[in-house]
Write an enzyme that holds these catalytic residues in place. Structure first.
Site, PDB file in Angstrom:
ATOM      1  N   SER A 100      57.512   9.872   2.099  1.00 44.55           N
ATOM      2  CA  SER A 100      56.354   8.990   2.220  1.00 44.55           C
ATOM      3  C   SER A 100      56.292   8.011   1.043  1.00 44.55           C
ATOM      4  O   SER A 100      57.197   7.206   0.880  1.00 44.55           O
ATOM      5  CB  SER A 100      55.087   9.835   2.344  1.00 44.55           C
ATOM      6  OG  SER A 100      54.063   9.091   2.932  1.00 44.55           O
TER       7      SER A 100
ATOM      8  N   ASP B  81      60.251  10.217   6.617  1.00 40.42           N
ATOM      9  CA  ASP B  81      59.083   9.929   7.452  1.00 40.42           C
ATOM     10  C   ASP B  81      58.121   8.876   6.917  1.00 40.42           C
ATOM     11  O   ASP B  81      56.912   9.109   6.821  1.00 40.42           O
ATOM     12  CB  ASP B  81      58.321  11.203   7.782  1.00 40.42           C
ATOM     13  CG  ASP B  81      57.571  11.064   9.109  1.00 40.42           C
ATOM     14  OD1 ASP B  81      58.203  10.625  10.081  1.00 40.42           O
ATOM     15  OD2 ASP B  81      56.363  11.381   9.185  1.00 40.42           O
TER      16      ASP B  81
ATOM     17  N   HIS C 181      54.517  15.295   9.742  1.00 32.50           N
ATOM     18  CA  HIS C 181      54.846  14.309   8.713  1.00 32.50           C
ATOM     19  C   HIS C 181      55.661  14.912   7.577  1.00 32.50           C
ATOM     20  O   HIS C 181      56.542  14.267   7.021  1.00 32.50           O
ATOM     21  CB  HIS C 181      53.553  13.691   8.176  1.00 32.50           C
ATOM     22  CG  HIS C 181      53.758  12.724   7.059  1.00 32.50           C
ATOM     23  ND1 HIS C 181      54.592  11.635   7.147  1.00 32.50           N
ATOM     24  CD2 HIS C 181      53.231  12.690   5.800  1.00 32.50           C
ATOM     25  CE1 HIS C 181      54.568  10.963   6.004  1.00 32.50           C
ATOM     26  NE2 HIS C 181      53.760  11.583   5.175  1.00 32.50           N
TER      27      HIS C 181
END
Length: 373
Positions: free
Chosen positions: A179, A205, A331
């Site tokens: 992220s 992700d 996620h």
């Protein structure tokens, strides 16, 4: 949820349907905290104390707080976990967590890496306001979380580790970021801050398009999640029930590192993400072009193809990077499916590590040796 990009799970861009906010847990005297406590943890205020680290030594060989005094009078104290490479030729995998997260979000992933590539080194860093602290010359805690500053912090932590370990030069390095961490490692690679040392980089992700779209939902999400928990056990349970994390073992390892205990005995978030709003667009703006333009091998791991934006779709069709999708993961790929994530990363490293290749001798060398060709 502890990471900015976890809002993907709350928007139309996610494969998961929206879930209602869960209420705060009732008061409870029980706790799942381990008796192994973290040493030297940076304490934001005198009235808060950090949660004990749950068996970090099961995943990393060493824990360091690296001091750095800068010419401008500022002072940094960086928190890292390290497992040194076992040989001079082994690569070093550098891990950077997402916003609101910690190095312990890679715990199970690191354990799987150790099984598949035991010779590799692991350096898991924690960003400022996430376990590391930087003070300015006046002694005020620095709150600059812009992408260039976070990128330089990462490079500084790598260089300080080199100095701490007495390495004459850095090992061949693979950057891996989840992220926000993906945006940081992409920026480091794109700017060439590690030069020829960089073997490649992997982003977990996050892509520019869906990240930028999700920002408008962020404050609403932060307002909806529990502000505190009665116990660490309650916090772990919330992460599992809300499907923020889908692996209970990983939740037990990572969630305590996200929290601080208040004077009232409850557990609050270590990083107040709502105060970082001025940096959100800065983190992800231009990320796709940076990712495609950086030197080195490139890997993108996603929880769903719906996260790909147009620029990355074109780049993927042109073969500019390796794409892997884990549709059953959330996620936090490295937490939900640490074994599969490790397998992909190890294959990526081995396939792009030219030093491990055994090349046939050159024809000129054979002729010079008087051999027939």
């Amino acid at each position: 949820m502890s990471d900015l990009a976890k809002t993907f799970a709350k928007t139309k861009l996610s494969a998961l349907p929206p879930e209602p906010a869960l209420p705060e847990e009732p008061e409870d005297d029980s706790s799942s905290a381990s008796s192994m406590s973290s040493t030297g943890t940076v304490i934001p205020t005198s009235s808060q104390r950090p949660a004990p680290a749950i068996h970090w030594s099961d995943y990393y060989a060493q824990e360091f707080y690296l001091e750095q005094r800068r010419p401008d009078g500022s002072h940094a104290k960086f928190h890292i976990y390290l497992t040194p490479p076992s040989t001079a030729k082994a690569p070093l995998l550098v891990l950077h967590h997402g916003a609101g997260s910690s190095a312990m979000s890679f715990a199970l992933f690191v354990k799987e890496l150790g099984k598949l590539m035991p010779e590799a080194g692991i350096l898991a860093v924690e960003a400022r306001d996430h376990g590391s602290v930087v003070w300015d010359a006046a002694g005020t805690v620095g709150n600059d979380l812009s992408i260039d500053v976070l990128s330089q912090d990462l490079v500084d932590m790598l260089r300080l580790t080199q100095e701490k370990m007495g390495w004459s030069e850095l090992p061949r390095t693979v950057l891996i970021g989840h992220s926000l961490g993906g945006a940081v490692v992409t920026n480091v690679a794109n700017k060439g801050l590690l030069g020829s040392t960089l073997l490649g980089y992997a982003v977990l992700d996050v892509v520019e398009g869906s990240a930028m779209d999700a920002l408008k939902h962020m404050q609403a999400y932060l307002a909806s999640r529990p502000k505190t928990f009665a116990t660490l056990e309650a916090a772990i349970e919330w992460h599992i029930r809300s499907r923020t994390l889908r692996n209970p073992q990983s939740a037990r390892a990572s969630v305590p590192s996200l929290l601080l205990q208040t004077p009232e005995g409850r557990w609050a978030w270590r990083t107040e993400l709502s105060t970082t709003e001025s940096y959100w667009e800065n983190w992800f703006s231009g990320m796709s072009s940076k990712f495609l333009g950086g030197k080195g091998a490139k890997l993108l791991l996603l929880a769903g193809t719906d996260r790909l934006d147009k620029e990355l779709m074109i780049g993927q069709m042109q073969g500019k990077f390796q794409l892997q999708v884990f549709p059953s993961a959330g996620h936090f790929l490295q937490e939900d499916q640490p074994d599969k994530t490790a397998e992909v990363v190890v294959e990526f490293v081995k396939r792009n590590d030219r030093s491990a290749l055994v090349l046939p001798p050159k024809v000129s060398d054979l002729l010079a040796q008087g051999k027939k060709v």
